[in-house]
Motif scaffolding. Structure first.
Motif, mmCIF file in Angstrom:
data_model
loop_
_atom_site.group_PDB
_atom_site.id
_atom_site.type_symbol
_atom_site.label_atom_id
_atom_site.label_comp_id
_atom_site.label_asym_id
_atom_site.label_seq_id
_atom_site.Cartn_x
_atom_site.Cartn_y
_atom_site.Cartn_z
ATOM 1 N N TRP A 20 -4.985 3.405 -5.604
ATOM 2 C CA TRP A 20 -3.738 2.658 -5.412
ATOM 3 C C TRP A 20 -3.009 2.545 -6.748
ATOM 4 N N LYS B 53 1.077 3.821 -3.078
ATOM 5 C CA LYS B 53 0.470 5.140 -2.887
ATOM 6 C C LYS B 53 1.491 6.262 -2.749
ATOM 7 N N SER C 205 0.844 -1.197 0.000
ATOM 8 C CA SER C 205 0.000 0.000 0.000
ATOM 9 C C SER C 205 0.883 1.252 0.000
ATOM 10 N N GLU D 21 -9.337 -0.955 -4.156
ATOM 11 C CA GLU D 21 -7.997 -0.382 -4.336
ATOM 12 C C GLU D 21 -7.987 0.689 -5.432
#
Ligand SMILES: Nc1ncnc2c1ncn2[C@@H]1O[C@H](COP(=O)(O)OP(=O)(O)OP(=O)(O)O)[C@@H](O)[C@H]1O
Length: 642
Positions: free
Chosen positions: A433, A142, A138, A428
């Motif tokens: 993402w 990100k 993640s 996501e």
């Protein structure tokens, strides 16, 4: 406690003081955020319910959610809580009207998504990854390379500490408890420190203690200047006291908005005194459900369907200035949509998918063993017939069976797996993402590696056991066309399951395969001249037709010499391969054209599943053909409901 307080106010104060002691403190990496206030006016939302009918779910609701506050959207079941949350988060917006202002400026969905995160009710997580790995992916996706490795690790550590997930850092996500899964859902979205957090029923499925811990955490996030909005089912008095602002929905309209403790005077003013020691949240929900007669119109009028701010008397947090917020908004506009480039996303996603695939060792072994077993069964059934001129038609059977094996084995798992994966992609992708291009590239590459391995195993077994021509050119061509059929079938399965759920997909996939198989073998025995024009045209839509042409060309085409007729046979009709090709209607078949066309169908299926998925992720109602086909199947052939 002040003696002037009413009983209910004293209870509220008691729970609030108690909760205060349990609110966790923010870590360094979850710095305070400039304010983002959300104001909506006259919001309507309609869903289509039939050919010419629709249902109005939100009816001209208005409201105001301030930064630094934890807001609860409450209401009876079916009142429209999740719909309101979805519309505000931008998760649904197709048939909505009304205005949504962010810090007084009309919401620009694209920029708003950069500063908000939506935590959905279902806690679906990437299987096979530990809590730490999920957080790391993640963070990498990100934040990209803009944040140093050590900083990312510190931030992950801060978040895991805050959410009490440190002790299960090394636990794989499928082994987490319900509460831990919920906290992980929140943790994953905290990585880039969002200013607005929407949560759909964050306490569902949690016991009282876990619910309290979850809400305490949300409260602490709100304290850091974030706007935290969650829909929630009737909370206990203790949990209810944690909310800074409550918004009650009934029949798609607002019946109260303001401080939780003001519900009692608000209802009393409208002739509905709350019984002593009754949880005001329970009472107003019972009232709006019609337990004490119908009072909704009166309450909606009293609160002006959410426009009235009289009961929302908490002052905005002092520390944040609007100037800061405008500066941050300006910076946001300049920021790219995603944390890292498409290429970096592709690398990270491929790495994630491959490690998930190989960690599911039971599945890998099952696939490999299955290919060995099927290879041995097929090889045994057609043992040593490849060069036997008396068994040429039988050997054609081997070619056809191999094609069917390479159609079903890749297609069926795709039909079952992808609808579940879509739920994850939705979460996501909506939370920024990655973009769909990089996801699709990574998906294609990661699935290709296992398919190649499985195909090589099957081909090595059957080719040798059935004694097909031992010429490198033919071995390579046979292998390539088989792999192409496998990847096209996998893509075919994905194209179907990107629109349909598991049950409908598992019905539609094999059902469509039947005509494709029939068209693949239609000319057998009658030759190419006897094929009616409409069948000939239909055959062009079957990738299996080109698949079998490719296999037959690889084995029998390109001037293969006559096969051996065993001495015990008087006559071998198909001794010359060209005669077989004529009878099969494939005398003009060309391996290169066949392979190109199977590859073309592979690309076409990929494009279809990409377009369908993109349409689903956009959540826009379109009149596109794919949407209509999906609706048609769901409406008239929905085996899931029968
Ligand atoms: N796509 C849809 N088609 C038809 N009706 C819908 C659709 N989506 C929502 N509804 C209806 O709209 C109403 C509000 O739904 P919503 O999910 O927002 O309720 P809710 O308040 O969150 O309910 P719950 O607390 O039970 O989850 C319900 O009556 C639901 O059946």
């Amino acid at each position: 406690m002040s003696p002037a307080m009413s009983d209910q106010e004293q209870i509220f104060q008691y729970w609030r003081d108690l909760a205060e002691e349990h609110i966790p403190k923010m870590g360094f990496h979850l710095a305070e955020r400039p304010p983002v206030d959300i104001e909506f006016t006259d919001l309507n939302y309609t869903v289509p319910t039939g050919k010419n009918s629709s249902k109005l779910i939100l009816r001209s609701v208005s409201g105001y959610f301030k930064s630094g506050e934890l807001t609860a959207i409450l209401g009876p079941s079916g009142a429209g809580k999740s719909t309101l949350l979805n519309v505000l988060a931008g998760y649904r917006g197709g048939d909505g009207t009304g205005s949504i202002l962010i810090n007084g400026v009309p919401r620009d969905a694209r920029y708003f998504r950069k500063l908000s995160r939506y935590i959905m009710q279902e806690d679906v997580h990437q299987d096979g990854l530990t809590v730490f790995e999920s957080m790391k992916y993640s963070a990498d996706l990100k934040l990209g390379a803009s944040v140093g490795e050590q900083q990312k690790l510190d931030m992950i550590s801060d978040i895991l500490e805050l959410l009490r997930l440190k002790k299960c850092k090394a636990t794989t996500t499928n082994r987490l408890s319900g509460g831990e899964k919920k906290r992980l859902s929140i943790a994953l979205e905290l990585v880039n420190n969002p200013a607005v957090i929407f949560l759909d029923e964050p306490t569902t499925g949690l016991d009282d203690l876990s619910s309290a811990q979850c809400l305490n955490l949300l409260k602490s996030l709100a304290r850091g200047g974030r706007t935290v909005i969650c829909s929630i089912h009737t909370p206990s008095a203790k949990l209810f006291a944690l909310f800074d602002n409550v918004y009650i929905v009934a029949e798609g309209q607002c019946v109260f908005q303001g401080l939780g403790e003001d519900i009692v005077p608000f209802l009393a003013q409208n002739g509905l005194p709350c019984p002593k020691h009754f949880n005001p949240a329970d009472f107003i929900i019972e009232v709006s459900s019609g337990e004490y007669g119908y009072h909704n119109d009166k309450l909606v009028n009293a609160i002006e369907n959410g426009r009235c701010k009289r009961w929302n008397r908490k002052p905005p947090p002092k520390d944040f200035t609007r100037q800061n917020s405008e500066r941050e908004f300006h910076q946001l506009r300049k920021q790219p949509d995603y944390g890292c480039s498409t290429w970096d996303q592709f690398i990270l996603l491929s790495k994630r998918m491959l490690s998930q695939q190989w960690r599911d060792i039971n599945n890998v072994v099952l696939k490999l063993v299955m290919h060995v077993v099927v290879g041995l069964v097929v090889g045994g059934m057609f043992f040593q017939i490849g060069n036997d001129a008396s068994k040429t038609l039988f050997n054609f059977g081997f070619c056809y069976v191999s094609m069917i094996v390479f159609m079903y084995i890749p297609m069926l798992p795709a039909l079952v797996w992808f609808p579940m994966e879509v739920q994850l992609i939705k979460r996501e992708h909506f939370n920024r993402w990655y973009n769909l291009n990089s996801y699709f590239m990574a998906l294609t590459v990661s699935r290709l590696i296992q398919q190649l391995l499985c195909s090589v195993i099957y081909i090595s077994i059957v080719y040798y056991m059935t004694n097909q021509p031992q010429e490198w050119g033919r071995v390579v061509k046979f292998s390539i066309i088989m792999v192409l059929i496998a990847i096209a079938s996998d893509a075919f399965g994905l194209a179907i399951s990107s629109r349909l759920d598991i049950i409908n997909g598992c019905f539609v996939g094999p059902a469509i395969s039947v005509p494709l198989m029939l068209l693949g073998c239609y000319s057998f025995g009658i030759g190419s001249n006897e094929i009616p024009l409409w069948v000939f045209i239909s055959m062009q839509f079957s990738y299996l037709r080109f698949g079998i042409e490719g296999i037959v060309s690889a084995i029998y085409g390109e001037g293969r010499p006559a096969m051996v007729c065993p001495v015990e046979e008087i006559y071998c009709h198909y001794k010359t391969p060209t005669l077989l090709l004529e009878e099969l209607g494939m005398e003009k078949a060309n391996w290169y054209i066949a392979a190109t066309l199977v590859f073309f169908y592979f690309i076409l299926f990929k494009v279809i599943s990409f377009v369908v998925l993109r349409q689903r992720l956009r959540r826009a109602r379109s009149t596109g053909i794919i949407w209509m086909v999906g609706r048609f199947i769901k409406r008239y052939f929905n085996v899931a409901t029968h």
